[in-house]
Structure formats: C-alpha cells, structure tokens
Design an enzyme around this catalytic site. Structure first.
Site: not given
Length: 324
Positions: A20, A49
């Site tokens: 991700t 992230y």
C-alpha cells in the site's frame, strides 16, 4: 487461494500480499477491497504511508460477523516509523495504527528502518537549515519495547525492515522475542542473495518490497531502467503466456521470498495474484537471478552540489553502508 509460508512463530503468511506504499488517499480503500475480493489474504501497511485509516475502512467492510471474512482469515502487517523509536513512543504508535486499521491486533509489526529520527508527529522532522533531525535512540532499545507489544497481544509477531546482516545479528543477540521477518527491497536487479541466505540461516522469512522495481518511485529519474520493460523479462513472460509482472512475482515466491506488489488498478491487482497456475523452469529461475546488478531503487536521495546522494547516509544506523 494464495499459498502461504510458515513463520518461525508457526503463523502462516500468504506469499503474495497487497503493498500500500504510494497508494493515494481516495484509491487505497478500493484497492484493498478489490484485493480481498479476488483472494488476497495479506495486506502490508505502515504508519508512514499515511493511508492506514482508509485501509481500515476497507477491512471493516469485509471483516467480521455476517461479512465475507473473519479476522483470522487475513494477515495484516504494519510498521513503526522512524520518529517513534523511543521506547516510550512504541506502544502508542502501535495503538494508533491499530485504531486507524480498526483492528485489535496486528499479525506482524516491523521496525520500518533501523534509523531513529527526532521524536514527534512530523514524518520527516527537520532542523531550521532543512537537514533531517536524527535521534540517537538505538534500535536495540526500540526492540525491547516492540517485544512488550507481543506480551500484550497487540502484535502476534514482530520483525524488521531495511536491516542489514550485522544489524539483524545485533537484534538476535538481545532478543527475547526473535524477529520473524526482514522486509527489504528485492527484485531481479537487486537479488539480495547474501542477505536472503543470512536471514534464512537465522530463521527469518524475507519479504520483498518494490518486488517489481517500483516504477512509480517518487525519485525516479528520466532514463532509469524499468524492470518491467526489460526485453529479457518480456521475452520470458511471452514464453509462459504471462505478464512480466506475473513472471517476476512467480520468481520471488518460487525462490521462497514473500512479495507485496502495490497496485490500485483492480485488473492488475487480480493479475498479480494469478501466479499459482504455472512454474518457472530452473533455467529461467537462474536466468532471472543473473539480471542482478545490485541496483537499489528505494533510497531517499537529495541533490547536493549537483550530485544525487543518499539522504540518510550520515545516520549512525544507516543500513546500506555494509555489503549486505
């Protein structure tokens, strides 16, 4: 259903997961839903992230009573960011990831990098002159705090990311709960044979991030080689009637390395897991390994005096000074 590899804890970790990193807000929820719906059972996340909340929204839609999956059907990894290495910050950081992901425990929690940055909530803390603020917290002290997460049931297992062989052995020398995984950049241009072998000899599973060479990495420069366009990879893929990405993913899992390709495109997410209906010949496995050129793509760089240099090379725990 995807194949799994057994970790030293006895947990079964699916050999292909959804990465991700670089999945933009607004895209990652749909990517996770698409992945779960086409058979992925392993999602790789990280606080850094900045999208774990959206991942959590997707997990909530698919996990739980009356829904398509149970919590123990899936394997979720998250990572402790560099600004949270101080032992007093580790539990809070883990709990924040759990809250964002809407989970009561992680299957695996990794130290994202061996390097500590200045404490606080800024992802990249900087001095007034723009240089990064480092911290002298040692990863051994961070590890002791990580072990408490296992004792508390917040993480079923703990591990490392971007650690070199010496740093792994340093952790093993003091560990009560041993690291089960080292997640590192790995692809046919960076085969990591010595590091993979070192990890296996110490009972660590290797997970490959950027397993396809990360063509969308933020600091790509024009003219840099793209692994997926390598004519040799394209040629092998044609001979199996597969895509170049499928051949590279198959190469990883066939050599015993877990891989976490990132995509937000549903058709590509599906393609990336359709790698269990063919096998590469020993000759092609060796051929792909021969593409190695020890080329690292995932090192943050800065321009200094017109030259591209490694941003964190002066950090005392920068991992890539060692041969592996």
């Amino acid at each position: 259903m995807t194949a799994t590899i057994t970790l030293s804890t006895g947990q079964r970790m699916p050999t292909v997961g959804l990465g991700t990193w670089k999945s933009a807000p607004g895209q990652v929820k749909q990517a996770v839903l698409a992945a779960l719906d086409c058979g992925y059972r392993h999602i790789d996340c990280a606080a850094a992230y900045s999208n774990e909340r959206e991942v959590g929204e997707a997990l909530t839609e698919r996990l739980g009573p009356g829904k398509s999956l149970r919590r123990d059907d899936i394997f979720v990894t998250s990572k402790l960011w560099n600004t949270k290495h101080h032992p007093d910050d580790v539990e809070e950081a883990c709990r924040r990831s759990l809250s964002d992901l809407r989970l009561s425990y992680l299957d695996l929690y990794l130290i994202h990098w061996p390097m500590a940055f200045g404490r606080g909530d800024e992802l990249i803390p900087r001095h007034p002159d723009g240089t990064i603020q480092y911290d002298d917290t040692h990863y051994r002290d961070t590890w002791a705090a990580m072990e408490k997460l296992v004792d508390q049931g917040l993480a079923k297992a703990i591990g490392l990311s971007n650690f070199n062989a010496k740093q792994i052995d340093d952790i093993l020398s003091i560990a009560k709960h041993k690291p089960v995984v080292n997640q590192v950049e790995c692809h046919p241009y960076l085969v990591q044979a010595e590091l993979v072998s070192h990890c296996w000899s110490r009972n660590l599973t290797v997970t490959a991030y950027s397993p396809l060479g990360s063509p969308d990495r933020p600091w790509v420069t024009p003219g840099e080689a793209l692994l997926l366009d390598d004519p040799r990879v394209v040629g092998i893929a044609k001979s199996y009637n597969k895509t170049p990405a499928q051949v590279i993913i198959r190469w990883h899992i066939q050599r015993g390395v877990v891989c976490i390709p990132k995509s937000v495109t549903p058709s590509r997410i599906k393609q990336n897991i359709e790698v269990f209906d063919f096998k590469l010949s020993d000759e092609d496995m060796r051929l792909i390994e021969s593409f190695n050129r020890n080329e690292r793509f995932i090192i943050p760089t800065v321009i200094k005096d017109g030259q591209k240099i490694w941003r964190d090379a002066k950090h005392p725990h920068f991992p890539f000074i060692e041969p592996y």
